[in-house]
Design a protein around this motif. Structure first.
Motif, short mmCIF file in Angstrom:
data_model
loop_
_atom_site.label_atom_id
_atom_site.label_comp_id
_atom_site.label_asym_id
_atom_site.label_seq_id
_atom_site.Cartn_x
_atom_site.Cartn_y
_atom_site.Cartn_z
N GLY A 1 0.83 -1.22 0.00
CA GLY A 1 0.00 0.00 0.00
C GLY A 1 0.85 1.25 0.00
O GLY A 1 0.36 2.35 -0.26
N LYS A 2 2.15 1.06 0.32
CA LYS A 2 3.06 2.21 0.38
C LYS A 2 4.35 1.91 -0.38
O LYS A 2 5.44 2.19 0.10
N ARG A 3 4.18 1.27 -1.53
CA ARG A 3 5.38 0.94 -2.31
C ARG A 3 5.27 1.47 -3.74
O ARG A 3 4.17 1.69 -4.26
N PHE A 4 6.44 1.65 -4.33
CA PHE A 4 6.51 2.18 -5.69
C PHE A 4 7.60 1.41 -6.43
O PHE A 4 8.64 1.09 -5.86
N PHE A 5 7.35 1.11 -7.68
CA PHE A 5 8.34 0.39 -8.49
C PHE A 5 8.49 1.08 -9.82
O PHE A 5 7.51 1.50 -10.44
N TRP A 6 9.74 1.17 -10.28
CA TRP A 6 10.00 1.80 -11.57
C TRP A 6 11.20 1.15 -12.24
O TRP A 6 12.24 0.95 -11.61
N LYS A 7 11.06 0.79 -13.49
CA LYS A 7 12.21 0.33 -14.29
C LYS A 7 12.04 0.93 -15.67
O LYS A 7 10.99 0.79 -16.28
N ASP A 8 13.08 1.61 -16.16
CA ASP A 8 12.95 2.18 -17.51
C ASP A 8 13.32 1.12 -18.55
O ASP A 8 13.87 0.07 -18.20
N PRO A 9 13.01 1.36 -19.83
CA PRO A 9 13.23 0.32 -20.83
C PRO A 9 14.69 -0.15 -20.92
O PRO A 9 14.96 -1.31 -21.21
N SER A 10 15.65 0.76 -20.66
CA SER A 10 17.06 0.37 -20.77
C SER A 10 17.51 -0.43 -19.55
O SER A 10 18.55 -1.07 -19.58
#
Ligand SMILES: C=C(O[C@@H]1C=C(C(=O)O)C=C[C@H]1O)C(=O)O
Ligand SMILES: [Mg+2]
Length: 459
Positions: free
Chosen positions: A47-56
């Motif tokens: 409920g308090k998490r974030f995830f990010w990965k860019d294409p590279s």
């Protein structure tokens, strides 16, 4: 604020009532961790998490916990509200950071809603129109190096204890991160397309609205996927990372919901004074073999209907970038972008941006491009508001991160879904132009459901 290489410049604190101050500390990670393992380790923070990965794969960020929220539901002024709050939080912030990288130290994570003026439903309850926060912990993997940022808020009269509080907070960080043991997703009980026939009628209606002035309107629809048990966010993310390796993989949790997806589309990236955007519109399926796949790509490149869809996006982004940049580079013809399930017409854009512009001002300028709104923008948005029986919420909207030095990146949150308990609402849209055929547009949206549907274990 302090200097980024660690020599602290204590700013004068003028407020008479002790204000809270953001203190942020960056440490390099010696033993590299898998970022999905890190995300999964903090299941207790669901409920308090974030995830990010860019294409590279060169920029990956996981945020855990909430140190400070910056939220707004003020319609159009949400952008300036976020910018103002972020600036004032940073003014007094103390940052211990001896590394020269983007995406570390205080970073704002989150996104904006597609259209603040559209009537809301309970579907997106829990998400604000501008939904951002500074995480308690953040793992950033930037150009192969990993960093942990710890953020705290502390009263100015307790500032001398900041280091101690930071140290205590970092005890919460596990010493070792085990590999995420995949939990199999529950079985899908039912996939239900929302208002399927009605949607095609709406497409037809919109085609007839396209006249001299209004050229393109992007219409979206939803599909509801029900499971036998609650969906495991980590497993969906794991599938997205594996299956959509060249996409922006994102997840933004809020309470018991998670908005996640694998988008091919960059809205804007800012690194110093260099900015990048992407024109992405015009679609065709993938072939069953290489020959078929290339033939489909050729067909897409020479198809006038798809080129028209694409050109409105190029025209708008080019104009917008020329307004705010000293130089803009944009090729004359589109290329092909191949994703696992679909191919698109794609024109990359880059430029040198004027000093007066911030990442948030660029988001405000660009969103929604005609890839998600239409052309001209305001007229298209009015039509969407009137005819599209869907609460887009954060779908089709800017999602990403912004660091304390103004660098960051936002994707357009397509090929996405909202997970809630044992059900997922997935979204797909397409650009309607005068030459559109409702049946073909319906098929195109069905292909665009595939990335999320496959990640959810469906077909
Ligand atoms: C709206 C979506 O995709 C957009 C519409 C496209 C099109 O109509 O050809 C292509 C790429 C995206 O800009 C979506 O995937 O939901
Ligand atoms: Mg299309």
């Amino acid at each position: 604020m302090n200097d980024r290489r660690g020599t602290m410049v204590q700013t004068e604190i003028r407020d008479s009532v002790s204000p809270t101050i953001l203190v942020s500390e960056v440490k390099m990670v010696e033993e590299k961790m898998n970022i999905l393992d890190f995300f999964s380790k903090y299941h207790a923070y669901k409920g308090k998490r974030f995830f990010w990965k860019d294409p590279s794969g060169k920029n990956m960020i996981v945020g855990i916990g909430i140190c400070e929220k910056i939220e707004s539901s003020l319609g159009e002024s949400s952008y300036s509200h976020v910018e103002k709050r972020w600036k004032s939080l940073l003014e007094k912030a103390i940052v211990y950071n001896e590394f020269n990288h983007i995406g570390i130290g205080p970073v704002l994570l989150g996104g904006f809603a597609f259209d603040p003026l559209k009537e809301k439903t309970e579907l997106w309850d829990g998400f604000s129109e501008a939904h951002f926060y500074v995480p308690q912990f953040m793992l950033s993997e930037i150009d192969g190096n990993q960093f942990i940022t710890t953020n705290i808020l502390i009263h100015s009269d307790k500032i001398e204890y900041a280091k101690e509080v930071l140290r205590k907070q970092s005890f919460a960080l596990p010493k070792r991160i085990e590999e995420y043991t995949p939990v199999s997703l529950p079985s899908i009980q039912k996939v239900m397309e929302v208002d399927r026939e009605k949607w095609k009628v709406t497409v037809d209606k919109v085609i007839r609205k396209l006249d001299g002035n209004l050229k393109k309107v992007v219409l979206a629809r939803a599909s509801k996927v029900n499971f036998t048990k609650d969906i495991v966010t980590e497993s969906v993310l794991r599938n997205l990372i594996q299956q959509q390796s060249n996409g922006y993989i994102f997840a933004l949790e809020a309470h018991d919901k998670c908005f996640t997806g694998a988008s091919p589309e960059r809205l804007v990236k800012k690194a110093g004074d260099t900015v990048f955007s992407t024109c992405l519109a015009g679609s065709i399926s993938r072939g069953n073999n290489e020959v078929e796949d290339s033939a489909l790509a050729e067909e897409l490149l020479s198809d006038s209907k798809n080129r028209e869809e694409h050109n409105y996006v190029v025209k708008m982004i080019k104009n917008a970038m020329e307004e705010v940049c000293t130089t803009v580079e944009i090729p004359a013809n589109p290329q092909i972008m191949k994703m696992r399930d679909i191919q698109h017409l794609y024109t990359p854009v880059s430029g040198k941006v004027k000093e007066t512009e911030s990442l948030i001002s660029l988001i405000r300028l660009l969103h929604p491009t005609p890839a998600l709104g239409g052309f001209p923008r305001d007229e298209a948005l009015e039509v969407i508001r009137e005819v599209e029986g869907l609460d887009r919420g954060l779908y089709g909207a800017p999602i990403g991160w912004l660091d304390y030095e103004g660098n960051g990146e936002f994707a357009v949150s397509i090929r996405s879904g909202l997970l809630h308990g044992n059900s997922a609402t997935i979204f797909a849209g397409c650009g309607i132009v005068a030459d559109s055929d409702p049946e073909l547009e319906y098929t195109e949206t069905a292909i665009k459901f595939k990335p999320m549907l496959t990640a959810l274990g469906g077909k």
